[in-house]
Motif scaffolding. Structure first.
Motif, PDB file in Angstrom:
ATOM      1  N   ARG A   1      -1.939  -5.115  -5.633  1.00  0.00           N
ATOM      2  CA  ARG A   1      -1.878  -4.062  -6.622  1.00  0.00           C
ATOM      3  C   ARG A   1      -2.539  -2.304  -6.053  1.00  0.00           C
ATOM      4  O   ARG A   1      -3.744  -2.754  -5.674  1.00  0.00           O
ATOM      5  N   SER A   2      -2.949  -1.440  -6.997  1.00  0.00           N
ATOM      6  CA  SER A   2      -3.165   0.231  -6.354  1.00  0.00           C
ATOM      7  C   SER A   2      -4.446   0.104  -5.804  1.00  0.00           C
ATOM      8  O   SER A   2      -5.307  -0.515  -7.120  1.00  0.00           O
ATOM      9  N   PRO A   3      -5.088   0.343  -5.045  1.00  0.00           N
ATOM     10  CA  PRO A   3      -4.382   0.891  -4.395  1.00  0.00           C
ATOM     11  C   PRO A   3      -3.754  -0.363  -3.056  1.00  0.00           C
ATOM     12  O   PRO A   3      -4.319  -1.919  -3.098  1.00  0.00           O
ATOM     13  N   GLY A   4      -2.684   0.104  -3.055  1.00  0.00           N
ATOM     14  CA  GLY A   4      -1.704  -1.581  -2.209  1.00  0.00           C
ATOM     15  C   GLY A   4      -2.763  -1.869  -0.893  1.00  0.00           C
ATOM     16  O   GLY A   4      -2.772  -1.146  -0.005  1.00  0.00           O
ATOM     17  N   GLU A   5      -2.730  -3.632  -0.373  1.00  0.00           N
ATOM     18  CA  GLU A   5      -2.991  -3.873   0.868  1.00  0.00           C
ATOM     19  C   GLU A   5      -2.049  -5.134   0.452  1.00  0.00           C
ATOM     20  O   GLU A   5      -1.964  -5.684  -0.070  1.00  0.00           O
TER      21      GLU A   5
ATOM     22  N   VAL B   1      -5.268   9.607  -4.935  1.00  0.00           N
ATOM     23  CA  VAL B   1      -4.705   8.814  -5.725  1.00  0.00           C
ATOM     24  C   VAL B   1      -4.216   7.838  -4.204  1.00  0.00           C
ATOM     25  O   VAL B   1      -4.100   7.861  -3.362  1.00  0.00           O
ATOM     26  N   VAL B   2      -5.340   6.880  -4.321  1.00  0.00           N
ATOM     27  CA  VAL B   2      -4.881   6.039  -3.148  1.00  0.00           C
ATOM     28  C   VAL B   2      -3.835   5.457  -2.679  1.00  0.00           C
ATOM     29  O   VAL B   2      -3.717   4.328  -4.024  1.00  0.00           O
ATOM     30  N   ALA B   3      -2.515   4.946  -2.318  1.00  0.00           N
ATOM     31  CA  ALA B   3      -1.450   4.771  -2.865  1.00  0.00           C
ATOM     32  C   ALA B   3      -1.550   2.854  -1.514  1.00  0.00           C
ATOM     33  O   ALA B   3      -1.156   2.275  -1.824  1.00  0.00           O
ATOM     34  N   LEU B   4      -2.115   3.288  -0.591  1.00  0.00           N
ATOM     35  CA  LEU B   4      -2.449   2.466   0.900  1.00  0.00           C
ATOM     36  C   LEU B   4      -3.709   2.176   1.067  1.00  0.00           C
ATOM     37  O   LEU B   4      -4.444   3.502   0.859  1.00  0.00           O
ATOM     38  N   GLU B   5      -3.777   1.179   1.659  1.00  0.00           N
ATOM     39  CA  GLU B   5      -5.651   0.927   2.369  1.00  0.00           C
ATOM     40  C   GLU B   5      -5.807  -0.068   3.369  1.00  0.00           C
ATOM     41  O   GLU B   5      -4.997  -0.937   3.711  1.00  0.00           O
TER      42      GLU B   5
END
Length: 267
Positions: free
Chosen positions: A221-225, A31-35
Motif C-alpha cells: 500500500r501507499s507509499p508504494g514499495e 503525497v509519497v507515491a513511490l518509495e
C-alpha cells in the motif's frame, strides 16, 4: 528488507530502476507515491506487477514511460539513462483510448504518425496485426461499432505496430469478460514468445500475473514499495489448463498469503 531486486544472471538488464521515489505536491502536503523502488528486468523478460489500488503501480509506469519525472533515484532503459519516453516503447492502457472518428486501421496507424513515419510503409503490418488479433475485415469500421474486447485488441495492435522492444501494459484486460480475457492472455503470450520484447504488465489478478509472467512483483500500500519478487517456474508454452495444476495453485496461494500477512488481503 533492503528493497533491492536485481537480476541474478550476467546479462545487462534492459530496465534498471535504482532507489526511485516519486512525490506529488498537493495543497494538503506532499503525497509519497513511490518509495525506494529497486528492480532490474532482463531483456525479453515478462514481469507482472500486482498490488492494491493506489499503491503506485501506474505511477511507476508513467515514470518508466518518461511521462513523469522521478523525484529521487534513477531509471535506465537499454543501457542509457531515462530522460524522456524511450525510443522503442509501446503502451497499452486499461481503456483502449481509440479515436472514434478514425477507422480501426487508421487508429492502429496513429502510432506511425506520432513517430513521423510513413503510413504507407506500415499499412501492411497494421493489416497483418489486425488479422492476427481476429480483426481481419474490420479495418474500415469505427471503434464505436466494435465490442470492448475488439477495441482493446486494436489498441494492442497499435502498440505493436512499430515493433517496440518494450511493452508497458497497464491492466489492459481488467474491463473484459473472462472468455475474452483468456483469449487475449493466450495471444499475448504467443506474441511475446515469438519476439524478444520486454514486457511489464500491471494487473489486479494474481492468477493472471502467475499465468503470464517470468516474475511477479508484489507492491505494498501507499507509499508504494516492492515487498517481494516471485520467480514463476512453470513450463512454456502455458496452456490455460495449467491454471488447474497444483503447481500453479501453489504460486497463487503463496502470493495471496503474503498479501494477507501484509493486511492487504483476507484469507
Amino acid at each position: 528488507m533492503d528493497g533491492s531486486f536485481q537480476v541474478s544472471d550476467a546479462a545487462t538488464p534492459y530496465v534498471q530502476i535504482n532507489a526511485v521515489g516519486k512525490v506529488y505536491a498537493s495543497p494538503r502536503g506532499d503525497v509519497v507515491a513511490l518509495e525506494d523502488i529497486n528492480l532490474d528486468i532482463r531483456p525479453g523478460e515478462f514481469v507482472s506487477i500486482v498490488g492494491p489500488s493506489g499503491c503506485g503501480k501506474s505511477t511507476l509506469f508513467k515514470c518508466l514511460a518518461g511521462l513523469e519525472p522521478v523525484t529521487s533515484g534513477a531509471m535506465h532503459v537499454a543501457g542509457g539513462p531515462l530522460s524522456g519516453p524511450p525510443e522503442s516503447l509501446g503502451m497499452v492502457f486499461q481503456r483502449d483510448v481509440l479515436l472514434d472518428w478514425r477507422t480501426i486501421l487508421d487508429n492502429v496507424l496513429l502510432q506511425a504518425e506520432f513517430r513521423n513515419l510513413p503510413k504507407a510503409k506500415y499499412r501492411d503490418r497494421a493489416a497483418q496485426l489486425l488479422q492476427r488479433f481476429g480483426l481481419g475485415g474490420f479495418e474500415k469500421m469505427y471503434p464505436w461499432e466494435l465490442s470492448g474486447g475488439m477495441r482493446q485488441r486494436a489498441s494492442i495492435c497499435r502498440a505493436l505496430l512499430c515493433d517496440p522492444d518494450m511493452l508497458l501494459m497497464d491492466e489492459p484486460f481488467g474491463a473484459l469478460d473472462a472468455m475474452t480475457r483468456d483469449d487475449l492472455n493466450l495471444e499475448l503470450t504467443r506474441i511475446w514468445q515469438g519476439s524478444e520484447k520486454t514486457v511489464l504488465f500491471i494487473t489486479h489478478s494474481i492468477a493472471e500475473a502467475v499465468y503470464l509472467s517470468d516474475r511477479v512483483v508484489m507492491m505494498s500500500r501507499s507509499p508504494g514499495e516492492i515487498v517481494d519478487v516471485i520467480d514463476i517456474d512453470l513450463p512454456r508454452p502455458r496452456p490455460l489448463s495449467i491454471r488447474e495444476t497444483p503447481e500453479f495453485g501453489a504460486y497463487t496461494q503463496k502470493i495471496r498469503h503474503h498479501f494477507a500477512e501484509l493486511g492487504i488481503l483476507k484469507e
